[in-house]
Design a protein around this motif. Sequence first.
Motif, short mmCIF file in Angstrom:
data_model
loop_
_atom_site.label_atom_id
_atom_site.label_comp_id
_atom_site.label_asym_id
_atom_site.label_seq_id
_atom_site.Cartn_x
_atom_site.Cartn_y
_atom_site.Cartn_z
N SER A 11 33.28 13.86 31.56
CA SER A 11 32.59 14.50 32.68
C SER A 11 33.37 15.72 33.19
O SER A 11 32.80 16.73 33.55
N LYS A 13 35.23 17.58 31.31
CA LYS A 13 35.00 18.60 30.28
C LYS A 13 33.66 19.28 30.49
O LYS A 13 33.52 20.48 30.41
N LYS A 14 32.65 18.44 30.79
CA LYS A 14 31.29 18.97 30.99
C LYS A 14 31.28 19.98 32.15
O LYS A 14 30.74 21.06 32.05
N GLU A 15 31.95 19.55 33.24
CA GLU A 15 31.99 20.43 34.41
C GLU A 15 32.69 21.74 34.09
O GLU A 15 32.25 22.81 34.45
N THR A 16 33.84 21.61 33.37
CA THR A 16 34.61 22.81 33.04
C THR A 16 33.76 23.74 32.18
O THR A 16 33.70 24.94 32.41
N THR A 17 33.10 23.13 31.17
CA THR A 17 32.29 23.96 30.27
C THR A 17 31.22 24.70 31.05
O THR A 17 31.00 25.89 30.84
N SER A 18 30.57 23.99 31.98
CA SER A 18 29.48 24.68 32.67
C SER A 18 30.04 25.74 33.62
O SER A 18 29.43 26.79 33.80
N ILE A 20 32.73 27.50 33.04
CA ILE A 20 33.09 28.63 32.17
C ILE A 20 31.84 29.41 31.78
O ILE A 20 31.82 30.63 31.83
N SER A 21 30.76 28.68 31.44
CA SER A 21 29.58 29.43 30.99
C SER A 21 28.99 30.25 32.14
O SER A 21 28.43 31.31 31.92
N GLU A 22 29.14 29.74 33.37
CA GLU A 22 28.67 30.56 34.49
C GLU A 22 29.50 31.81 34.68
O GLU A 22 28.99 32.90 34.91
N GLU A 23 30.84 31.62 34.56
CA GLU A 23 31.75 32.77 34.66
C GLU A 23 31.36 33.82 33.62
O GLU A 23 31.29 35.01 33.90
N GLU A 244 24.40 19.04 39.40
CA GLU A 244 24.97 18.48 38.17
C GLU A 244 25.05 16.95 38.27
O GLU A 244 24.69 16.25 37.33
#
Length: 311
Positions: A11, A13-18, A20-23, A244
């Motif tokens: 979870s 990782k999921k948060e970090t990925t999302s 990053i994708s927003e950034e 989320e």
Amino acid sequence: MKQEATQAIVSVKKETTSAISEEISVLKEMIEQMSSGYQANEYPAGIDELSKELGGHGVTDAIRYRLMKKLMEQFVLTDEQPSSMSKNETWREQLKELLLNELQPYPIKAISFDKQVLQLVGPTGVGKTTTIAKLAAEATLKKQLKVALITTDTYRIAAVEQLKTYAKILELPLEVAYTVDDLQKAKEKFKEYDLIMIDSAGRNFTDKAYVEELSKVIDFQAEATTCLVLSLTSKYEDMKKIIEQFSLVQMEQVIFTKLDETASLGALLNIPLEKKLGIAYISNGQNVPDDLFTPTASFIVEQVLRGSKHD
Ligand SMILES: Nc1nc2c(ncn2[C@@H]2O[C@H](COP(=O)(O)OP(=O)(O)OP(=O)(O)O)[C@@H](O)[C@H]2O)c(=O)[nH]1
Ligand SMILES: [Mg+2]
């Protein structure tokens, strides 16, 4: 224990990925803007002011860049303007038009009550129970629907009592469901009703096992409308986390509460334009049933672009 740890890592990782994708998407917008030949600090003063006005409401950088870029390209660079208006006034009107267009794909309209189950989900204290009472009143009194209530929020005695009070005033049947099994039975009991409204505790819907169990009782897709309730007093960053957390349940629209408690209304744009969710209602006070209305896209645009003369 090991499984819990793995889940926690997944979870995070999921948060970090999302995040990053927003950034990345913000950066992309900025690069696009730079390559288009002008930069934020090169906007004409009137455009810069409009961007700041939206920023003051907490409209995200990415949305503002996109809008200002479009405004520049479509109107400013072509210098389209009716002669009777000042440039600044014209740009404000043109930005409103752009925004109405941007909002068009998202359902900004009342719930149709065409599905039998309506469940409100959301974090603690946002106004779920109060909103259920308002909607139950609307469905019963205005739409003449046969309404029943179920609460699955049994963590606090006061929560059950609160809904019981509203049920009594509105003369509606209420069942308290302590387990998913109880919920199944209550739903069966109310099968002849037009509308079954389910009040929930915030934590229910963030628990994957609970949602899976629940989905055996309620077909989320076919028979239920789920709305996420968000308070306009929350920060947008927190709203994104909440969305989320509640991503286990499918939803198309949110209900915003506490409009009366804030002047910062960026979420009215951010949630549709970035999170692709429509808006079914806005609650603007504690009075049941009066303080609830369905906004239009124009209402939203007018709220965030009122200009200083109305402040
Ligand atoms: N000012 C204002 N207060 C509101 C609004 N909607 C709800 N409230 C108040 O917010 C408080 C919490 O409302 P509830 O309906 O109990 O919220 P909830 O989401 O059900 O809370 P939990 O069940 O504890 O998670 C109550 O005092 C409500 O009267 C609103 O639009 N404006
Ligand atoms: Mg409640």
